[in-house]
Design an enzyme around this catalytic site. Structure first.
Site, PDB file in Angstrom:
ATOM      1  N   ASN A 241       0.862  -1.179   0.000  1.00 42.72           N
ATOM      2  CA  ASN A 241       0.000   0.000   0.000  1.00 42.72           C
ATOM      3  C   ASN A 241       0.891   1.219   0.000  1.00 42.72           C
ATOM      4  O   ASN A 241       1.521   1.535   1.003  1.00 42.72           O
ATOM      5  CB  ASN A 241      -0.870  -0.042   1.257  1.00 42.72           C
ATOM      6  CG  ASN A 241      -1.825   1.125   1.323  1.00 42.72           C
ATOM      7  OD1 ASN A 241      -1.958   1.884   0.376  1.00 42.72           O
ATOM      8  ND2 ASN A 241      -2.477   1.281   2.451  1.00 42.72           N
ATOM      9  N   CYS A 242       1.010   1.873  -1.159  1.00 40.49           N
ATOM     10  CA  CYS A 242       1.877   3.038  -1.108  1.00 40.49           C
ATOM     11  C   CYS A 242       1.115   4.318  -1.436  1.00 40.49           C
ATOM     12  O   CYS A 242       1.662   5.260  -1.952  1.00 40.49           O
ATOM     13  CB  CYS A 242       3.098   2.893  -1.988  1.00 40.49           C
ATOM     14  SG  CYS A 242       2.731   2.839  -3.735  1.00 40.49           S
ATOM     15  N   VAL A 243      -0.163   4.370  -1.112  1.00 40.04           N
ATOM     16  CA  VAL A 243      -0.871   5.638  -1.201  1.00 40.04           C
ATOM     17  C   VAL A 243      -1.348   6.031   0.191  1.00 40.04           C
ATOM     18  O   VAL A 243      -1.516   5.195   1.045  1.00 40.04           O
ATOM     19  CB  VAL A 243      -2.073   5.570  -2.161  1.00 40.04           C
ATOM     20  CG1 VAL A 243      -1.568   5.467  -3.589  1.00 40.04           C
ATOM     21  CG2 VAL A 243      -2.965   4.400  -1.837  1.00 40.04           C
TER      22      VAL A 243
END
Lengths: 428, 348, 63
Positions: A241-243
């Site tokens: 999850n990179c947001v």
């Protein structure tokens, strides 16, 4: 399951001729690590940088944060499904380089997040201003598709964390923490006077760049299930999850889940901490209904009286959080929710997108829309222009003098919903 | 030397008359009028009401900006240190007037202000976030409690002293969330709260579940074949390049785009700016979020009169309700002005 | 038209059409283009029908 975490205290990183540990310092052989990482043909380049607390350094966009860990004893290897094989982990002894973190960055995908300032007002909002950081700047190869890039980048962080820890196996632990989670049959009989409590651990699973992986399985595809806290300590849960930097659970906070710590601390004293249930946050209504019903059914099967429920993210996952809450409460299980807030820059809007009257016990990690001005730093590691497309950044975020106006939403773990930080909010 | 206070009241409390005098234009008197006679002694000689501004409730409602400007001018001219308005109890127009003058004076003159309203007074929702409001009962029978409460608070503001516990309990919550650092991390706080809840002990939630407003449903469209339909989305569909720089999260603006000659939203001509969902599918075919292609077919077949030539878009990711409300009002007005009968709203 | 109907209900929408999935409310990449457009057409027709239906309270249109 029984696990010992052998914590070796780290204060600094340095580059040198051999990767290893001495005098609270981890030394890294740049060439060796770079060569290891560049075995992945999806990458065109790797640069390594160091960032220590108090340095005038800004790192963005940070994709993941990982703690260097490796197995000392016991089956398997950390990060099963990626580094380790897919068999069960969580027993024996695991080495932890405590005080160190790997941060991955680079111009990879958009939007990607977040910001870490090692000093100044921004430093107060991220736990990673307090860790000694090895920053890996990734340059992808042209033409690699997005989901391959995401995977490549994820592997860089995990490989680096494992490589560094593995080179420090001979270091003597400064502290050993022991965790003992007996089989359910025993756990149910233990501490008869104490209320049984479980933890419902919500995992982001909204699609590319918003995913979580359990033993290598995409959390989108799971039915809620039980997991032992020690498996999590060995990296069974990995962040894809990179947001939403402020409230995504990076791999580091999964490994160091503070809710598990706090529940364990009170275990046998105020509560009988009998189980951890992982569940997801999918993008269809049917999945949300199914997962929340299933997760709460597991809680009922465990016969718990109370649940701590942590959300990951905001917006549509608020629907999952609220469903988990009322389904539990209406079954007679008391809940405490941990969430963050999107109350607008003036703090005057509703903080959640969904609501139920049963949600009467709520801990907050703070309002992510709060604006902050980050002063210029001497060094930026990463890709500065992405500031304007980060969630929390906006067109015009960057000022001519090198300072940035952003919402704290853009700062890594600023409003982490595992309750990792002391950040919170009140109503005036 | 005591502080100089201005008191704002309406025609009724000035003893001029009731509804029949609600149209009177502003009048400024020296000294105390009506409830000022109770307020002044409560100020303990530390402050003094030196002027009273009287205005009819209807006059105020029809001349809000002008009257506020007059009050602001008087504050500056008479070197006023603080404004007390009301108490207005549950009187709606009066309460709104009190809120409005307090807000204007607080903004333009930067001096302490106070009013007192009953929680259901419409002035509360309009102004609670901007100005301090003492909670009063619903009628003038509550004067005896409202007056000392207002006096105590305004004196503390004037003397720059901390409000005491009883001041805080008289004041309404602004309803604004302010970030703060607690002594313990969130996890510790959550487990502690659960232990209390399980024991049946009192605990305080850190965040009260939100309440959302409701609107009346509009009557059905009578003849769809003659109706102009508009489409609006919070899914962030924008022309490529996102010309209005709508943010990936916490949008501060919306876009208005003419698509009169567009039959179908094509990949690379339109994109999504929304940072809260996997963008792959919307970028491949933006119709999946804003269904232009099928609406054009439906329009061609005569099943709707016309598809309005503009679509409106914002990003619903982490966007404050207050912003959404503001966008909605503006967009709604534009659609109304363009004679649109109905709107399809899509969200992600 | 929204996928997570409970949120639409919570925030006060009066006429609600449930849609497919958050990243593609009016689509479905698993279908071929013709089927997908048909699906989109059906959903929009439901919306138009809802606009022609008088309601006195919040209503989710499932049929």
């Amino acid at each position: 399951m029984k696990l010992e975490l052998h914590r070796v205290k780290v204060k600094k990183w340095a580059f040198g001729s051999a990767t290893g540990f001495a005098n609270a310092t981890v030394t890294v052989n740049k060439e060796e690590l770079t060569a290891l990482l560049l075995q992945d043909e999806r990458l065109a380049g790797i640069e390594l940088h160091l960032a220590h607390p108090g340095d005038s350094i800004r790192i963005l966009p940070v994709k993941d944060a990982i703690e260097p860990r490796c197995k000392l004893e016991g089956a398997g290897e950390v990060f099963p499904g990626y580094i380790g094989d897919v068999d069960t982990v969580g027993e024996g002894k695991t080495l932890v380089l405590d005080g160190a973190a790997i941060l991955t960055t680079g111009r990879l995908v958009a939007p990607q997040e977040g910001i870490v300032d090692m000093k100044g007002p921004g430093a107060d909002y991220t736990p990673f201003s307090q860790t000694a950081n090895l920053v890996v700047y990734i340059t992808p190869r042209e033409g690699v598709v997005l989901h391959e890039l995401e995977n490549a980048c994820r592997m860089v962080g995990l490989k680096t964390a494992h490589y560094v820890a593995s080179s420090c196996k001979s270091a003597k632990a400064d502290k050993v923490d022991s965790y003992d989670f007996p089989p359910l049959a025993e756990a149910m009989q233990a501490h008869p006077k104490l209320p049984k409590v479980a933890y419902v651990y919500m995992l982001q699973s909204q699609g590319l760049l918003h995913d979580t992986w359990v033993y290598g399985v995409d959390a989108k595809q799971i039915l809620p299930t039980l997991i032992s806290p020690t498996e999590i300590m060995d990296g069974a849960i990995i962040s894809g999850n990179c947001v939403s930097a402020c409230d995504k659970n990076n791999t580091y906070v999964h490994l160091n889940n503070p809710i598990i710590e706090s529940l364990y601390k009170r275990h046998g004293k105020d509560i009988n901490f009998v189980g951890t249930i992982i569940t997801n946050e999918n993008v269809t209504l049917a999945d949300k209904k199914r997962s929340s019903s299933y997760a709460i059914k597991l809680a009922k099967m465990l016969g718990v009286e109370g649940l701590v429920i942590s959300e990951e993210g905001f917006g549509n996952p608020d629907a999952d959080l609220i469903m988990n809450c009322w389904k539990a409460e209406r079954s007679g299980i008391k809940t405490v929710l941990i969430t963050d807030e999107f109350a607008g820059r003036d703090g005057a809007s509703q903080s959640l997108a969904d609501s139920c009257p049963e949600g009467n016990a709520c801990v907050t990690a703070g309002n992510a829309n709060m604006l902050i001005t980050l002063p210029p730093m001497d060094i930026t590691i990463g890709d500065l222009p992405t500031a304007e497309v980060l969630a929390g950044g906006f067109f015009g975020s960057m000022n001519k003098d090198g300072s940035m106006d952003v919402e704290i939403q853009a700062i890594l773990s600023a409003t982490n919903e595992l309750g990792f930080t002391r950040n919170g909010a009140r109503t005036e | 030397m005591s502080y100089r206070v201005l008191h704002y009241i309406n025609q009724f409390f000035a003893g001029i008359g009731g509804e029949e005098k609600a149209d009177i234009s502003p009048e400024i008197r020296d000294g105390l009028v009506g409830p000022g006679q109770a307020l002044n002694p409560a100020l303990n000689g530390e402050a003094e009401i030196i002027k009273t501004f009287i205005c009819g409730d209807n006059y105020f409602a029809n001349n809000i900006d002008a009257v506020c400007a007059q009050v602001v001018a008087l504050v500056k001219e008479a070197k006023i240190d603080a404004l007390i308005a009301g108490p207005a109890f549950n009187a709606g127009r009066y309460g709104t007037a009190c809120g409005a003058v307090c807000a204007a004076v607080a903004k333009e003159c930067n001096i302490p202000v106070i009013t007192a309203l009953y929680p259901e007074n419409p002035g509360v929702d309009l102004y609670r976030k901007l100005i301090p409001i003492v909670e009063s009962s619903d009628s003038a029978r509550g004067m005896g409690k409202a007056v000392p409460a207002m006096a105590s608070v305004i004196l503390k503001f004037l003397k720059k002293e901390e409000l005491c516990k009883s001041d805080h309990s008289c004041l309404m919550e602004k309803g604004i969330r302010i970030n703060m650092f607690y002594d313990e991390n969130g996890a510790e706080r959550a487990v502690a709260m659960l232990v209390k809840k399980l024991k049946g002990e009192e605990f305080t939630t850190e965040y009260k579940m939100p309440v959302f407003d409701r609107v009346e449903p509009r009557p059905a469209v009578k003849d769809m074949s003659k109706a102009t339909i508009a489409i609006v989305t919070s899914g962030g569909i924008v022309p490529k390049g996102n010309p209005d720089h709508i943010a990936a999260s916490s949008a501060q603006n919306y876009g208005e785009y003419d698509f009169a000659n567009v039959k179908d939203l094509l990949q690379n001509e339109y994109i999504t700016a929304h940072g809260g969902y996997d963008q792959t599918y919307a970028n491949e075919d933006p119709d999946r979020v804003l269904p232009v292609d099928v609406l054009r077919d439906i329009e061609k077949e005569g099943k709707i009169g016309k598809l309005h030539n503009k679509f409106y878009t914002t990003v619903g990711n982490g966007t404050a309700v207050a912003n959404a409300l503001a966008f909605g009002k503006e967009i709604g007005q534009k659609l109304r002005d363009a004679n649109v009968q109905a709107v399809i709203l899509t969200s992600t | 038209m929204a996928t997570i109907v409970p949120i639409s209900v919570s925030v006060g929408a009066n006429r609600i059409i449930p849609t497919v999935s958050i990243p593609y409310p009016l689509g479905n990449p698993k279908l071929n283009p013709v089927e997908e457009k048909n699906l989109r057409r059906q959903l929009v027709e439901k919306a138009l029908k809802a606009l022609q239906t008088d309601v006195t309270e919040q209503t989710v249109f499932t049929e």
